[in-house]
Design an enzyme around this catalytic site. Sequence first.
Site, PDB file in Angstrom:
ATOM      1  N   ASP A 166     -11.923  -9.664   6.810  1.00  0.00           N
ATOM      2  CA  ASP A 166     -10.863  -8.805   6.302  1.00  0.00           C
ATOM      3  C   ASP A 166     -10.682  -7.703   7.350  1.00  0.00           C
ATOM      4  O   ASP A 166     -11.501  -6.794   7.456  1.00  0.00           O
ATOM      5  CB  ASP A 166     -11.313  -8.235   4.949  1.00  0.00           C
ATOM      6  CG  ASP A 166     -10.440  -7.097   4.466  1.00  0.00           C
ATOM      7  OD1 ASP A 166      -9.532  -6.681   5.200  1.00  0.00           O
ATOM      8  OD2 ASP A 166     -10.686  -6.613   3.347  1.00  0.00           O
TER       9      ASP A 166
ATOM     10  N   LYS B 276      -0.533  -0.887   7.589  1.00  0.00           N
ATOM     11  CA  LYS B 276      -1.624   0.008   7.996  1.00  0.00           C
ATOM     12  C   LYS B 276      -1.645   0.192   9.510  1.00  0.00           C
ATOM     13  O   LYS B 276      -2.482   0.916  10.035  1.00  0.00           O
ATOM     14  CB  LYS B 276      -2.963  -0.553   7.527  1.00  0.00           C
ATOM     15  CG  LYS B 276      -3.102  -0.560   6.005  1.00  0.00           C
ATOM     16  CD  LYS B 276      -4.484  -0.963   5.602  1.00  0.00           C
ATOM     17  CE  LYS B 276      -4.572  -1.383   4.148  1.00  0.00           C
ATOM     18  NZ  LYS B 276      -4.551  -0.270   3.212  1.00  0.00           N
TER      19      LYS B 276
ATOM     20  N   HIS C  56     -13.447  -4.443  -0.260  1.00  0.00           N
ATOM     21  CA  HIS C  56     -12.225  -4.069  -0.969  1.00  0.00           C
ATOM     22  C   HIS C  56     -11.984  -5.175  -2.001  1.00  0.00           C
ATOM     23  O   HIS C  56     -12.334  -6.334  -1.769  1.00  0.00           O
ATOM     24  CB  HIS C  56     -11.076  -4.026   0.043  1.00  0.00           C
ATOM     25  CG  HIS C  56      -9.767  -3.521  -0.496  1.00  0.00           C
ATOM     26  ND1 HIS C  56      -8.964  -4.287  -1.297  1.00  0.00           N
ATOM     27  CD2 HIS C  56      -9.128  -2.340  -0.343  1.00  0.00           C
ATOM     28  CE1 HIS C  56      -7.879  -3.588  -1.607  1.00  0.00           C
ATOM     29  NE2 HIS C  56      -7.949  -2.413  -1.044  1.00  0.00           N
TER      30      HIS C  56
ATOM     31  N   CYS D 114     -10.324   1.025  -4.321  1.00  0.00           N
ATOM     32  CA  CYS D 114     -10.339  -0.437  -4.530  1.00  0.00           C
ATOM     33  C   CYS D 114     -11.638  -1.045  -4.011  1.00  0.00           C
ATOM     34  O   CYS D 114     -11.644  -2.167  -3.482  1.00  0.00           O
ATOM     35  CB  CYS D 114      -9.150  -1.130  -3.866  1.00  0.00           C
ATOM     36  SG  CYS D 114      -7.574  -0.574  -4.474  1.00  0.00           S
TER      37      CYS D 114
ATOM     38  N   GLN E  49      -8.655  -2.757   7.961  1.00  0.00           N
ATOM     39  CA  GLN E  49      -8.955  -1.420   8.495  1.00  0.00           C
ATOM     40  C   GLN E  49      -9.386  -1.474   9.959  1.00  0.00           C
ATOM     41  O   GLN E  49      -9.729  -0.431  10.524  1.00  0.00           O
ATOM     42  CB  GLN E  49     -10.057  -0.744   7.667  1.00  0.00           C
ATOM     43  CG  GLN E  49      -9.700  -0.494   6.235  1.00  0.00           C
ATOM     44  CD  GLN E  49      -8.568   0.535   6.061  1.00  0.00           C
ATOM     45  OE1 GLN E  49      -8.246   1.304   6.964  1.00  0.00           O
ATOM     46  NE2 GLN E  49      -7.966   0.540   4.884  1.00  0.00           N
TER      47      GLN E  49
HETATM   48  N1  PLP Z   1      -8.961  -4.846   2.688  1.00  0.00           N
HETATM   49  C1  PLP Z   1      -9.203  -3.581   3.037  1.00  0.00           C
HETATM   50  C2  PLP Z   1     -10.490  -3.241   3.727  1.00  0.00           C
HETATM   51  C3  PLP Z   1      -8.264  -2.592   2.749  1.00  0.00           C
HETATM   52  O1  PLP Z   1      -8.515  -1.326   3.082  1.00  0.00           O
HETATM   53  C4  PLP Z   1      -7.059  -2.963   2.094  1.00  0.00           C
HETATM   54  C5  PLP Z   1      -6.074  -1.936   1.715  1.00  0.00           C
HETATM   55  O2  PLP Z   1      -6.401  -0.775   1.511  1.00  0.00           O
HETATM   56  C6  PLP Z   1      -6.855  -4.293   1.774  1.00  0.00           C
HETATM   57  C7  PLP Z   1      -7.825  -5.219   2.084  1.00  0.00           C
HETATM   58  C8  PLP Z   1      -5.604  -4.750   1.082  1.00  0.00           C
HETATM   59  O3  PLP Z   1      -4.502  -4.598   1.928  1.00  0.00           O
HETATM   60  P1  PLP Z   1      -3.036  -4.795   1.359  1.00  0.00           P
HETATM   61  O4  PLP Z   1      -2.921  -3.877   0.176  1.00  0.00           O
HETATM   62  O5  PLP Z   1      -2.151  -4.378   2.495  1.00  0.00           O
HETATM   63  O6  PLP Z   1      -2.884  -6.225   0.989  1.00  0.00           O
END
Ligand code: PLP
Length: 414
Positions: free
Chosen positions: A205, A231, A127, A371, A208
Amino acid sequence: MPAASALDLDTIRQDFPILDQTVDGKPLVYLDSAASSQKPRQVIEAISRYYLRDHANVHRGVHELARRATEAYENSRERVARWVNAADAHEIVWTRGTSEALNLVAFSIGQARVRKGDEIVISEMEHHSNLVPWQLLAARTGARLRYVGLTDDGHIDLDHLEGLLGSRTKVVSFPHVSNALGTINPVTDIGTLIRDRSNAVYILDGAQAAPHLPVDVQAIGCDFYAFSGHKMCGPTGMGVLWGRKELLDEMPPYQGGGEMIERVSRQSSTWAEVPHKFEAGTPNIAGAVGMAAAVDYLDSVGLDAIHEHEMALTRTAMRLLANVDGLRILGPASAEERAGVIPFVIDGTSAQDVATILDAQGIAVRAGHHCAQLVVDRYGLSATTRASFYLYNSNEEVHRLAEGIGTARELLLS
Ligand code: PLP
């Protein structure tokens, strides 16, 4: 239609009043939880109770409400620490979300450990939240950003990773679960590989993963783990960076302001203890309260049961969608290797058009690069349509998705 698993779906769905509505006269089917999950009553009520009875600023006051707010804020930290099996509640830094958590660690570990010529290893699965902060660090320091490739079936190429690791590798940062492919990465084995081949700091990260799988940061063997409240049934604007205490101690602050200092003089300051060193300014106190309520809620259902349920939904979706001509699902072929995320394309159609037609049937999905532009690039695409499941989705809704996709295909290709 049989239930997908042993979860008490009727009771769970009553906890989420938002799901009980129609869109254009059709019952809402919410399949966009990978972007943001819905919130159960229990979380909404905990936040409301806090604002109705207990709110004041934290850490600063001697009065009753300040004491209550501080206690709620710090108790929530302890609750989340227990939830991910942190060794100490001081290892939990509150952030605005995964993005801020990853920016924090990239900035601060970067300052502490990364120099010109060093290497930062990430993957083509990232992401942008776990990619752009490392680009910024590489540009600031002169370090080299290296990418591990992906296999055709959506896994991180571990042979490639092994070849990249070495004495120059200072940071390795990967997703626990991919938002654009659904892949559950073998994060414990990857940790062993990293430790065998380098002295790199290992960052995950978990945006998910934390909402869907039991997470034990000590068992995984990583150094940092980031996730977002919104999430996982919690509030927006709230997230977590877990880090090993000795590393957090070594890192310089990320932002300056109130509450993060020990002592201020005209030309310099000294820092408060971890985690307060990283929490400048008045924090999201209600967000912390909501996080603890979300964790309580997920625990009351059980993360293992949630994962089983999502796997059953995923199996059904993969079986039904296998019958749609020209439809390709990205990511691992087996439901056991993926979370409840189904990114797909249909030959001759645009991902956006498919999502729009599904919306007209009351089915909420997402279309685009999610993203994760390098992922769609890797598979020769510009976008996918993505359905994502959570504990409140039913087998019947997966059937509605499959029917809706059939309708979209007919309309777009006729
Ligand atoms: N990393 C992953 C794998 C994600 O799916 C997301 C959000 O979709 C993020 C990071 C970023 O999360 P946030 O927008 O809550 O900061």
